[in-house]
Enzyme design. Sequence first.
Site, PDB file in Angstrom:
ATOM      1  N   ASP A  90       0.831  -1.210   0.000  1.00 21.40           N
ATOM      2  CA  ASP A  90       0.000   0.000   0.000  1.00 21.40           C
ATOM      3  C   ASP A  90       0.864   1.258   0.000  1.00 21.40           C
ATOM      4  O   ASP A  90       2.038   1.236   0.371  1.00 21.40           O
ATOM      5  CB  ASP A  90      -0.963  -0.002   1.194  1.00 21.40           C
ATOM      6  CG  ASP A  90      -0.248  -0.045   2.539  1.00 21.40           C
ATOM      7  OD1 ASP A  90       0.707  -0.834   2.678  1.00 21.40           O
ATOM      8  OD2 ASP A  90      -0.633   0.708   3.446  1.00 21.40           O
ATOM      9  N   GLU A 119       0.038  -1.270   5.719  1.00 27.66           N
ATOM     10  CA  GLU A 119       1.122  -0.857   6.608  1.00 27.66           C
ATOM     11  C   GLU A 119       1.010   0.627   6.927  1.00 27.66           C
ATOM     12  O   GLU A 119       1.273   1.061   8.061  1.00 27.66           O
ATOM     13  CB  GLU A 119       2.477  -1.155   5.954  1.00 27.66           C
ATOM     14  CG  GLU A 119       3.686  -0.938   6.866  1.00 27.66           C
ATOM     15  CD  GLU A 119       4.237   0.484   6.844  1.00 27.66           C
ATOM     16  OE1 GLU A 119       5.092   0.798   7.699  1.00 27.66           O
ATOM     17  OE2 GLU A 119       3.811   1.292   5.984  1.00 27.66           O
TER      18      GLU A 119
END
Length: 382
Positions: free
Chosen positions: A73, A135
């Site tokens: 991400d 994350e």
Amino acid sequence: MSNPVRDILATLLAFDTTSRESNLALINWIEDFLAQRGVEAVRIINAEGTKANLYARIGPMGDGGVMLSGHTDVVPVDGQDWQVPPFALTESEGRFYGRGSADMKGFLACVLASLEHFLAEPLRMPLHLAFSYDEEVGCLGVRSMIEWLRAAPDKPAMCIIGEPTEMQPVYGHKGKVAMRCQLHGRACHSAYAPDGVNAIEFAAKMINHLSESRAHLSLQEDARFDPPYSTLQIGVINGGTVLNIVPQDCQFDFEIRHLPDVNVDGVLIEAQRYAQQELLPAMRSVAGESDIRFTTLSRYPGLLTDPQSQFAHWLSQWSDCDQFSTVAFGTEGGLFDEAGIATLICGPGSMEQGHKPNEFVAADQIKRCMQMLDNLCHWMRG
């Protein structure tokens, strides 16, 4: 930079994997990339079926080996002034621009580009590949993969997280707790303010109390970190509607970034004690429905790996850099370490470019990362 790495990086950057979006299109592509090379992967999907971690391994069966880990991400580009398309690769003057190029699709591209080299070698221990999600919003996605690894028959012994460190090995970072405090009072016309419970005013008292806790946190220092103590800050606050209405609701978010060996539970317990014993009685003396609630938004532990360990010695050889440091930002490293997997951080690019408009990773950094992976491959071959 070799064409394979550039092509892979261009493909990865083209996927909009902002944390609020699904990462499945990128996961599909990586899974196909691995399958074309005979590598089977395991998906660990979230409860909604919208995101997934991906785990794979090559080499002999059994415990041990090295895991290369990275998150898929990226942070949003909203409100940022980009001079290049954020979700495409732009190459200029030895730099590769695009959202996530430094944090951390540059590392993922290097891992995938090096895969055929690892497959061509008779490895003496397994190589593990771990691609996680979410994350950037609190190291959320990797937790299910770690639970999966705990239950797996074979677990890696060492982990390299490829966050951008300019290819300098990193052994430590702080932990983080992100909290939300929601205060509910009673609204009324501001001409009759004593009949209401002003949620903003009581939020201000709560914030002032947390500021006193911040002073206590700064007493314990560790010169290896910058700043050398734990910090607490209020990041977001919302409350009220118009000036002539006593605000019924207010909420604020705060975070504590703490040294790895500092337990901040005492700070959180004291905050709740103050709310329950000092603020709520005063609020409920006017309005019995008043309430104060705390919610944990995210939490991850700090990381502090021994820089004199054998693993650290090996990483300094693979990366051709014996200068170890700590970083100010957090990673998934503490979670892997808690699971019994020794973890260090080393990856291409700089966090000075991460999260900013016109994010880039330098071609030289990618070259150094590829050399580190090449050195790791030779070491694993024995």
